[in-house]
Design a protein around this motif. Structure first.
Motif, PDB file in Angstrom:
ATOM      1  N   THR A  11      40.423  35.365  40.603  1.00  0.00           N
ATOM      2  CA  THR A  11      39.280  36.253  40.812  1.00  0.00           C
ATOM      3  C   THR A  11      37.991  35.481  41.021  1.00  0.00           C
ATOM      4  O   THR A  11      37.180  35.820  41.883  1.00  0.00           O
ATOM      5  CB  THR A  11      39.112  37.218  39.617  1.00  0.00           C
ATOM      6  OG1 THR A  11      40.326  37.953  39.426  1.00  0.00           O
ATOM      7  CG2 THR A  11      37.973  38.202  39.869  1.00  0.00           C
TER       8      THR A  11
ATOM      9  N   PHE B 202      35.595  41.703  39.883  1.00  0.00           N
ATOM     10  CA  PHE B 202      36.930  42.259  40.049  1.00  0.00           C
ATOM     11  C   PHE B 202      36.902  43.752  40.270  1.00  0.00           C
ATOM     12  O   PHE B 202      37.712  44.292  41.029  1.00  0.00           O
ATOM     13  CB  PHE B 202      37.802  41.952  38.830  1.00  0.00           C
ATOM     14  CG  PHE B 202      39.157  42.593  38.936  1.00  0.00           C
ATOM     15  CD1 PHE B 202      40.104  42.069  39.801  1.00  0.00           C
ATOM     16  CD2 PHE B 202      39.442  43.738  38.225  1.00  0.00           C
ATOM     17  CE1 PHE B 202      41.339  42.673  39.923  1.00  0.00           C
ATOM     18  CE2 PHE B 202      40.670  44.339  38.355  1.00  0.00           C
ATOM     19  CZ  PHE B 202      41.627  43.803  39.195  1.00  0.00           C
TER      20      PHE B 202
ATOM     21  N   TRP C  82      44.691  35.321  31.150  1.00  0.00           N
ATOM     22  CA  TRP C  82      43.278  35.159  31.499  1.00  0.00           C
ATOM     23  C   TRP C  82      43.098  33.984  32.451  1.00  0.00           C
ATOM     24  O   TRP C  82      42.281  34.038  33.364  1.00  0.00           O
ATOM     25  CB  TRP C  82      42.430  34.962  30.254  1.00  0.00           C
ATOM     26  CG  TRP C  82      41.017  34.574  30.585  1.00  0.00           C
ATOM     27  CD1 TRP C  82      40.405  33.385  30.345  1.00  0.00           C
ATOM     28  CD2 TRP C  82      40.058  35.372  31.291  1.00  0.00           C
ATOM     29  NE1 TRP C  82      39.131  33.389  30.831  1.00  0.00           N
ATOM     30  CE2 TRP C  82      38.881  34.604  31.415  1.00  0.00           C
ATOM     31  CE3 TRP C  82      40.076  36.659  31.811  1.00  0.00           C
ATOM     32  CZ2 TRP C  82      37.733  35.079  32.046  1.00  0.00           C
ATOM     33  CZ3 TRP C  82      38.933  37.147  32.442  1.00  0.00           C
ATOM     34  CH2 TRP C  82      37.778  36.358  32.560  1.00  0.00           C
TER      35      TRP C  82
ATOM     36  N   ASP D 100      33.727  40.893  33.039  1.00  0.00           N
ATOM     37  CA  ASP D 100      35.173  40.959  33.212  1.00  0.00           C
ATOM     38  C   ASP D 100      35.915  40.302  32.051  1.00  0.00           C
ATOM     39  O   ASP D 100      36.996  40.759  31.654  1.00  0.00           O
ATOM     40  CB  ASP D 100      35.580  40.302  34.530  1.00  0.00           C
ATOM     41  CG  ASP D 100      35.414  41.236  35.724  1.00  0.00           C
ATOM     42  OD1 ASP D 100      35.039  42.401  35.517  1.00  0.00           O
ATOM     43  OD2 ASP D 100      35.640  40.786  36.868  1.00  0.00           O
TER      44      ASP D 100
ATOM     45  N   PHE E 233      38.512  42.359  29.827  1.00  0.00           N
ATOM     46  CA  PHE E 233      39.865  41.810  29.677  1.00  0.00           C
ATOM     47  C   PHE E 233      40.259  41.785  28.204  1.00  0.00           C
ATOM     48  O   PHE E 233      41.365  42.188  27.825  1.00  0.00           O
ATOM     49  CB  PHE E 233      39.902  40.410  30.277  1.00  0.00           C
ATOM     50  CG  PHE E 233      41.282  39.833  30.477  1.00  0.00           C
ATOM     51  CD1 PHE E 233      41.882  39.854  31.721  1.00  0.00           C
ATOM     52  CD2 PHE E 233      41.958  39.245  29.416  1.00  0.00           C
ATOM     53  CE1 PHE E 233      43.148  39.304  31.919  1.00  0.00           C
ATOM     54  CE2 PHE E 233      43.223  38.698  29.589  1.00  0.00           C
ATOM     55  CZ  PHE E 233      43.829  38.726  30.842  1.00  0.00           C
TER      56      PHE E 233
ATOM     57  N   ILE F 125      49.564  39.118  33.161  1.00  0.00           N
ATOM     58  CA  ILE F 125      48.447  38.429  33.805  1.00  0.00           C
ATOM     59  C   ILE F 125      47.680  37.708  32.707  1.00  0.00           C
ATOM     60  O   ILE F 125      47.058  38.338  31.856  1.00  0.00           O
ATOM     61  CB  ILE F 125      47.508  39.408  34.530  1.00  0.00           C
ATOM     62  CG1 ILE F 125      48.240  40.127  35.656  1.00  0.00           C
ATOM     63  CG2 ILE F 125      46.297  38.657  35.112  1.00  0.00           C
ATOM     64  CD1 ILE F 125      47.418  41.242  36.284  1.00  0.00           C
TER      65      ILE F 125
ATOM     66  N   PHE G  63      46.827  46.317  31.939  1.00  0.00           N
ATOM     67  CA  PHE G  63      46.074  46.135  33.170  1.00  0.00           C
ATOM     68  C   PHE G  63      45.603  47.474  33.728  1.00  0.00           C
ATOM     69  O   PHE G  63      44.533  47.563  34.341  1.00  0.00           O
ATOM     70  CB  PHE G  63      46.927  45.404  34.202  1.00  0.00           C
ATOM     71  CG  PHE G  63      46.194  45.085  35.472  1.00  0.00           C
ATOM     72  CD1 PHE G  63      45.150  44.168  35.465  1.00  0.00           C
ATOM     73  CD2 PHE G  63      46.525  45.697  36.664  1.00  0.00           C
ATOM     74  CE1 PHE G  63      44.457  43.864  36.634  1.00  0.00           C
ATOM     75  CE2 PHE G  63      45.845  45.400  37.835  1.00  0.00           C
ATOM     76  CZ  PHE G  63      44.810  44.488  37.826  1.00  0.00           C
TER      77      PHE G  63
ATOM     78  N   LEU H 201      47.935  38.996  40.983  1.00  0.00           N
ATOM     79  CA  LEU H 201      47.334  38.212  39.904  1.00  0.00           C
ATOM     80  C   LEU H 201      48.368  37.557  38.999  1.00  0.00           C
ATOM     81  O   LEU H 201      48.068  36.553  38.336  1.00  0.00           O
ATOM     82  CB  LEU H 201      46.407  39.102  39.070  1.00  0.00           C
ATOM     83  CG  LEU H 201      45.130  39.577  39.771  1.00  0.00           C
ATOM     84  CD1 LEU H 201      44.437  40.648  38.951  1.00  0.00           C
ATOM     85  CD2 LEU H 201      44.187  38.411  40.028  1.00  0.00           C
TER      86      LEU H 201
ATOM     87  N   PHE I  19      43.925  35.267  35.907  1.00  0.00           N
ATOM     88  CA  PHE I  19      42.876  36.180  36.358  1.00  0.00           C
ATOM     89  C   PHE I  19      41.619  35.418  36.751  1.00  0.00           C
ATOM     90  O   PHE I  19      41.036  35.648  37.814  1.00  0.00           O
ATOM     91  CB  PHE I  19      42.550  37.189  35.256  1.00  0.00           C
ATOM     92  CG  PHE I  19      41.492  38.178  35.642  1.00  0.00           C
ATOM     93  CD1 PHE I  19      41.826  39.376  36.250  1.00  0.00           C
ATOM     94  CD2 PHE I  19      40.153  37.908  35.413  1.00  0.00           C
ATOM     95  CE1 PHE I  19      40.840  40.283  36.616  1.00  0.00           C
ATOM     96  CE2 PHE I  19      39.169  38.804  35.774  1.00  0.00           C
ATOM     97  CZ  PHE I  19      39.518  40.001  36.382  1.00  0.00           C
ATOM     98  N   ARG I  20      41.209  34.510  35.895  1.00  0.00           N
ATOM     99  CA  ARG I  20      39.988  33.733  36.134  1.00  0.00           C
ATOM    100  C   ARG I  20      40.113  32.898  37.402  1.00  0.00           C
ATOM    101  O   ARG I  20      39.194  32.843  38.232  1.00  0.00           O
ATOM    102  CB  ARG I  20      39.741  32.829  34.931  1.00  0.00           C
ATOM    103  CG  ARG I  20      38.468  31.976  35.013  1.00  0.00           C
ATOM    104  CD  ARG I  20      38.433  31.016  33.839  1.00  0.00           C
ATOM    105  NE  ARG I  20      39.569  30.103  33.860  1.00  0.00           N
ATOM    106  CZ  ARG I  20      40.116  29.573  32.768  1.00  0.00           C
ATOM    107  NH1 ARG I  20      39.640  29.846  31.570  1.00  0.00           N
ATOM    108  NH2 ARG I  20      41.152  28.749  32.891  1.00  0.00           N
TER     109      ARG I  20
END
Length: 290
Positions: A106, A3, A99, A134, A138, A97, A154, A89, A102-103
């Motif tokens: 990304t 990321f 996880w 990441d 996070f 956002i 973020f 995101l 994001f996961r």
């Protein structure tokens, strides 16, 4: 690509769009690219930008004024990139956002379980390293521990060097990335690989200079390696402002009369110093703003 790399690419792309918008506000019209401007158009544009830098209207730009200008360009560009990436995101548009979001967006993964069968050994190792880094970043940025990031959280994730509570994690990330022998410290060879961005043979003059600097300045306790505290001072120094350093560099390069200020004529005489500044990345942002 992890990321951090994606964010840096986004920052560059968004800065181009933002620069056009900023210049349009200066000229009150859509600007032509720099190479398409006539000499008169360039002069008029640069004069308007100089006047915006010259906040005290004394027809000179000092370090403080130039630093404020770089702050404006860099921070506005970064903020636009952060909001752009946050919006992408935040898939369900709840101003957070997660996880999971994001996961998925990304890494294209639906769980935290990595499956090595779809990758070569080297690819899997790189993916695992990026994923774990990441995930930990996070978690550190997630101050309220709800497994989601607000816009403010973020910002810390995206630009950790600006947030003191992220600095120790930055140290961990750096050591994890560069510590070949896994001893928890950085040797001079590991340090050089980061500085010169290569594990091949380095140019002799650069290698020699950075080698000496490692032992004279980086390795403060003289034990031949950089520990966590020394790595912290390298990547997030306590008494260093990169915007101020850029301003000082630009003035030093273009200040022909050595009065520690820049006139409009001095800037125009050495305009390439501003457009092609190699001291930091901010020279590129000034170029885009122009």
């Amino acid at each position: 690509m992890n990321f951090s790399s994606l964010f840096n690419l986004t920052l560059v792309l968004v800065s181009i769009v933002l620069a056009s918008s900023l210049l349009a506000r200066v000229k009150h019209e859509q600007p032509a690219p720099l190479h398409e401007m006539s000499s008169e158009e360039k002069l008029t544009t640069f004069r308007k930008i100089f006047d915006r830098m010259d906040s005290d209207n004394n027809h000179l730009v000092d370090t403080g004024e130039l630093k404020s200008w770089i702050d404006l360009i860099h921070n506005r560009t970064a903020e636009t990139a952060i909001k752009f990436r946050f919006s992408f995101l935040d898939e369900n548009k709840d101003e957070q956002i997660s996880w999971k979001e994001f996961r998925s967006l990304t890494f294209s993964m639906n769980s935290d379980d990595l499956e090595p069968k779809n990758y070569t050994q080297e690819q899997f190792r790189d993916l695992e390293k990026a994923f774990r880094a990441d995930r930990l970043r996070f978690q550190v940025a997630d101050l309220d521990q709800d497994d989601s990031l607000s816009v403010n959280e973020f910002r810390a994730f995206a630009i950790p060097e600006l947030f003191p509570h992220m600095h120790f994690h930055m140290v961990q990330e750096t050591i994890l990335d560069l510590d070949w022998d896994s001893d928890g410290n950085l040797s001079v060879d590991e340090y050089l690989s980061a500085i010169l961005q290569s594990n091949d043979e380095f140019p002799n003059d650069v290698t020699s200079r950075e080698y000496d600097f490692f032992f004279s300045s980086r390795d403060k306790n003289g034990d031949g390696k950089m520990d966590k505290n020394e790595v912290k001072e390298w990547i997030a120094p306590s008494h260093f402002d990169p915007h101020e350093a850029e301003a000082e560099y630009l003035i030093r390069e273009a200040d022909s009369d050595k009065d520690s200020q820049l006139s409009f004529d001095e800037i125009m005489k050495d305009l390439n110093v501003f457009l092609n500044s190699g001291a930091t990345n901010f020279g590129r942002e000034i170029h885009e703003e122009l």
